[in-house]
Design a protein around this motif. Structure first.
Motif, PDB file in Angstrom:
ATOM      1  N   LYS A 137      21.110  -1.997   3.803  1.00 36.30           N
ATOM      2  CA  LYS A 137      20.338  -2.774   3.200  1.00 36.30           C
ATOM      3  C   LYS A 137      19.613  -1.679   2.574  1.00 36.30           C
ATOM      4  CE  LYS A 137      17.342  -0.466   6.671  1.00 36.30           C
ATOM      5  NZ  LYS A 137      16.396  -1.001   8.121  1.00 36.30           N
ATOM      6  N   VAL A 138      18.774  -2.243   1.339  1.00 35.53           N
ATOM      7  CA  VAL A 138      18.165  -0.985   0.617  1.00 35.53           C
ATOM      8  C   VAL A 138      16.462  -0.816   0.742  1.00 35.53           C
ATOM      9  CG1 VAL A 138      16.534  -1.165  -1.840  1.00 35.53           C
ATOM     10  CG2 VAL A 138      18.976  -2.315  -1.453  1.00 35.53           C
ATOM     11  N   SER A 139      15.522   0.346   1.224  1.00 33.83           N
ATOM     12  CA  SER A 139      15.016   0.765   1.854  1.00 33.83           C
ATOM     13  C   SER A 139      14.052   1.647   0.317  1.00 33.83           C
ATOM     14  CB  SER A 139      15.275   1.258   3.266  1.00 33.83           C
ATOM     15  OG  SER A 139      14.471   1.857   3.656  1.00 33.83           O
ATOM     16  N   ALA A 140      13.359   1.655   0.974  1.00 33.00           N
ATOM     17  CA  ALA A 140      12.045   2.483   0.038  1.00 33.00           C
ATOM     18  C   ALA A 140      10.597   2.510   0.578  1.00 33.00           C
ATOM     19  CB  ALA A 140      12.276   1.727  -1.883  1.00 33.00           C
ATOM     20  N   LYS A 141      10.699   3.625   0.338  1.00 32.94           N
ATOM     21  CA  LYS A 141       9.149   4.455   0.810  1.00 32.94           C
ATOM     22  C   LYS A 141       8.062   3.745  -0.886  1.00 32.94           C
ATOM     23  CE  LYS A 141       6.218   7.416   3.795  1.00 32.94           C
ATOM     24  NZ  LYS A 141       6.214   8.309   4.462  1.00 32.94           N
ATOM     25  N   VAL A 142       6.908   2.937  -0.642  1.00 29.43           N
ATOM     26  CA  VAL A 142       6.153   2.607  -1.662  1.00 29.43           C
ATOM     27  C   VAL A 142       4.803   3.356  -2.047  1.00 29.43           C
ATOM     28  CG1 VAL A 142       4.161   1.261  -2.417  1.00 29.43           C
ATOM     29  CG2 VAL A 142       6.284  -0.066  -1.308  1.00 29.43           C
ATOM     30  N   LYS A 143       4.819   3.709  -3.538  1.00 27.08           N
ATOM     31  CA  LYS A 143       3.713   4.739  -3.584  1.00 27.08           C
ATOM     32  C   LYS A 143       2.513   4.373  -4.865  1.00 27.08           C
ATOM     33  CE  LYS A 143       2.654   9.337  -5.215  1.00 27.08           C
ATOM     34  NZ  LYS A 143       3.097  10.754  -5.630  1.00 27.08           N
ATOM     35  N   ILE A 144       2.019   3.610  -4.437  1.00 27.11           N
ATOM     36  CA  ILE A 144       0.919   3.102  -5.501  1.00 27.11           C
ATOM     37  C   ILE A 144       0.463   3.506  -6.388  1.00 27.11           C
ATOM     38  CG2 ILE A 144      -1.079   1.405  -6.460  1.00 27.11           C
ATOM     39  CD1 ILE A 144       1.517   0.135  -4.549  1.00 27.11           C
ATOM     40  N   ILE A 145       0.449   4.283  -8.055  1.00 24.85           N
ATOM     41  CA  ILE A 145       0.138   4.798  -8.575  1.00 24.85           C
ATOM     42  C   ILE A 145      -1.053   4.034  -9.674  1.00 24.85           C
ATOM     43  CG2 ILE A 145       0.885   7.174 -10.725  1.00 24.85           C
ATOM     44  CD1 ILE A 145       3.558   6.991  -9.053  1.00 24.85           C
ATOM     45  N   SER A 146      -2.481   5.194  -9.843  1.00 21.59           N
ATOM     46  CA  SER A 146      -3.287   4.602 -10.711  1.00 21.59           C
ATOM     47  C   SER A 146      -3.432   5.832 -11.785  1.00 21.59           C
ATOM     48  CB  SER A 146      -4.379   4.568  -9.844  1.00 21.59           C
ATOM     49  OG  SER A 146      -4.460   3.885  -9.431  1.00 21.59           O
ATOM     50  N   ASP A 147      -2.992   5.401 -13.331  1.00 22.47           N
ATOM     51  CA  ASP A 147      -3.784   5.889 -14.089  1.00 22.47           C
ATOM     52  C   ASP A 147      -4.639   5.065 -15.008  1.00 22.47           C
ATOM     53  OD1 ASP A 147      -3.053   6.916 -16.654  1.00 22.47           O
ATOM     54  OD2 ASP A 147      -1.405   6.046 -17.292  1.00 22.47           O
ATOM     55  N   HIS A 202       0.833  -0.867  -0.082  1.00 27.82           N
ATOM     56  CA  HIS A 202      -0.242  -0.332  -0.134  1.00 27.82           C
ATOM     57  C   HIS A 202       1.100   1.606  -0.127  1.00 27.82           C
ATOM     58  CE1 HIS A 202      -2.539  -3.320   1.927  1.00 27.82           C
ATOM     59  NE2 HIS A 202      -3.610  -2.160   1.211  1.00 27.82           N
ATOM     60  N   THR A 203       0.064   2.264  -0.399  1.00 30.90           N
ATOM     61  CA  THR A 203       0.480   3.656  -0.910  1.00 30.90           C
ATOM     62  C   THR A 203       1.506   4.106   1.174  1.00 30.90           C
ATOM     63  OG1 THR A 203       0.325   4.177  -2.575  1.00 30.90           O
ATOM     64  CG2 THR A 203       0.625   6.888  -0.869  1.00 30.90           C
ATOM     65  N   GLY A 204       2.834   4.670   0.681  1.00 25.57           N
ATOM     66  CA  GLY A 204       3.058   4.845   2.839  1.00 25.57           C
ATOM     67  C   GLY A 204       3.534   3.118   3.351  1.00 25.57           C
ATOM     68  N   ASP A 205       3.206   2.098   2.664  1.00 31.83           N
ATOM     69  CA  ASP A 205       4.588   1.047   3.170  1.00 31.83           C
ATOM     70  C   ASP A 205       5.407   1.403   3.459  1.00 31.83           C
ATOM     71  OD1 ASP A 205       2.034  -0.238   3.945  1.00 31.83           O
ATOM     72  OD2 ASP A 205       2.189  -1.367   2.095  1.00 31.83           O
ATOM     73  N   VAL A 206       6.835   0.939   3.972  1.00 30.30           N
ATOM     74  CA  VAL A 206       8.541   1.187   3.587  1.00 30.30           C
ATOM     75  C   VAL A 206       8.753  -0.467   3.515  1.00 30.30           C
ATOM     76  CG1 VAL A 206      10.716   1.405   5.066  1.00 30.30           C
ATOM     77  CG2 VAL A 206       8.508   3.004   5.376  1.00 30.30           C
ATOM     78  N   GLN A 215      -8.160   4.390 -21.735  1.00 29.80           N
ATOM     79  CA  GLN A 215      -9.551   2.763 -21.399  1.00 29.80           C
ATOM     80  C   GLN A 215      -9.138   1.609 -20.929  1.00 29.80           C
ATOM     81  OE1 GLN A 215     -12.209   2.485 -21.886  1.00 29.80           O
ATOM     82  NE2 GLN A 215     -13.128   4.890 -23.185  1.00 29.80           N
ATOM     83  N   ASN A 216      -7.419   1.592 -20.521  1.00 27.47           N
ATOM     84  CA  ASN A 216      -6.376   0.360 -20.469  1.00 27.47           C
ATOM     85  C   ASN A 216      -6.830   0.721 -18.579  1.00 27.47           C
ATOM     86  OD1 ASN A 216      -6.138  -1.399 -22.409  1.00 27.47           O
ATOM     87  ND2 ASN A 216      -4.597   0.123 -23.418  1.00 27.47           N
ATOM     88  N   TYR A 217      -6.550   0.027 -18.262  1.00 30.87           N
ATOM     89  CA  TYR A 217      -6.137   0.467 -16.758  1.00 30.87           C
ATOM     90  C   TYR A 217      -4.962  -0.251 -16.101  1.00 30.87           C
ATOM     91  CZ  TYR A 217      -5.990   0.374 -11.642  1.00 30.87           C
ATOM     92  OH  TYR A 217      -5.744   0.592  -9.830  1.00 30.87           O
ATOM     93  N   SER A 218      -4.072   0.555 -15.273  1.00 33.43           N
ATOM     94  CA  SER A 218      -2.258  -0.427 -15.237  1.00 33.43           C
ATOM     95  C   SER A 218      -2.098   0.470 -13.557  1.00 33.43           C
ATOM     96  CB  SER A 218      -1.580   0.350 -15.993  1.00 33.43           C
ATOM     97  OG  SER A 218      -1.411   2.207 -16.686  1.00 33.43           O
ATOM     98  N   GLU A 219      -1.376  -0.015 -13.224  1.00 35.24           N
ATOM     99  CA  GLU A 219      -1.274   0.187 -11.859  1.00 35.24           C
ATOM    100  C   GLU A 219       0.359   0.036 -12.125  1.00 35.24           C
ATOM    101  OE1 GLU A 219      -2.263  -0.151  -7.341  1.00 35.24           O
ATOM    102  OE2 GLU A 219      -3.669  -0.426  -9.229  1.00 35.24           O
ATOM    103  N   TYR A 220       1.401   0.875 -10.787  1.00 37.08           N
ATOM    104  CA  TYR A 220       2.412   1.151 -10.874  1.00 37.08           C
ATOM    105  C   TYR A 220       2.748   1.540  -9.378  1.00 37.08           C
ATOM    106  CZ  TYR A 220       1.718   2.872 -15.628  1.00 37.08           C
ATOM    107  OH  TYR A 220       1.219   2.375 -16.937  1.00 37.08           O
ATOM    108  N   VAL A 221       4.344   0.924  -9.552  1.00 34.87           N
ATOM    109  CA  VAL A 221       4.818   0.497  -8.040  1.00 34.87           C
ATOM    110  C   VAL A 221       6.124   2.021  -8.066  1.00 34.87           C
ATOM    111  CG1 VAL A 221       5.943  -0.341  -6.387  1.00 34.87           C
ATOM    112  CG2 VAL A 221       3.834  -1.525  -7.325  1.00 34.87           C
ATOM    113  N   ASN A 222       5.516   3.284  -7.483  1.00 37.69           N
ATOM    114  CA  ASN A 222       7.338   3.907  -7.305  1.00 37.69           C
ATOM    115  C   ASN A 222       7.769   3.745  -5.955  1.00 37.69           C
ATOM    116  OD1 ASN A 222       8.905   5.449  -8.106  1.00 37.69           O
ATOM    117  ND2 ASN A 222       7.300   7.078  -8.139  1.00 37.69           N
TER     118      ASN A 222
END
Length: 94
Positions: A71-81, A48-52, A85-92
């Motif tokens: 370690k490799v660390s990142a904060k997750v941001k889910i971006i919907s576009d 989910h967005t905000g997950d570390v 007509q096509n629905y896609s989801e991205y993890v940033n």
């Protein structure tokens, strides 16, 4: 040193972004919680967005006072576009 050759998988499952550890040595963590035991594959977890998200652990020198490998660390941001007509989801991972 921190990551395994095959560490984790991230994929889209019907609009949900999922992750699983595929048996890494140093682990995959969501919000500080390791998702599987060392060397064992995990169940799938939804991100989910905000997950570390963390891959691996900090590896210190023998005295334990200096970090040799981080370690490799990142904060997750889910971006919907869904502007087309096509629905896609991205993890940033930032």
């Amino acid at each position: 040193k921190v990551l395994s050759r095959a560490h984790a998988e991230i994929w889209n499952d019907k609009g949900k972004v999922m992750i699983k550890d595929v048996g890494s040595s140093n682990g995959t963590f969501i919000n500080g919680k390791r998702i599987s035991e060392e060397g064992q594959a995990s169940a799938a977890f939804e991100l989910h967005t905000g997950d570390v998200l963390e891959f691996g652990i900090d590896i210190k020198n023998e005295e334990g006072d200096d970090i040799l490998y981080r370690k490799v660390s990142a904060k997750v941001k889910i971006i919907s576009d869904d502007s087309s007509q096509n629905y896609s989801e991205y993890v940033n991972l930032v």
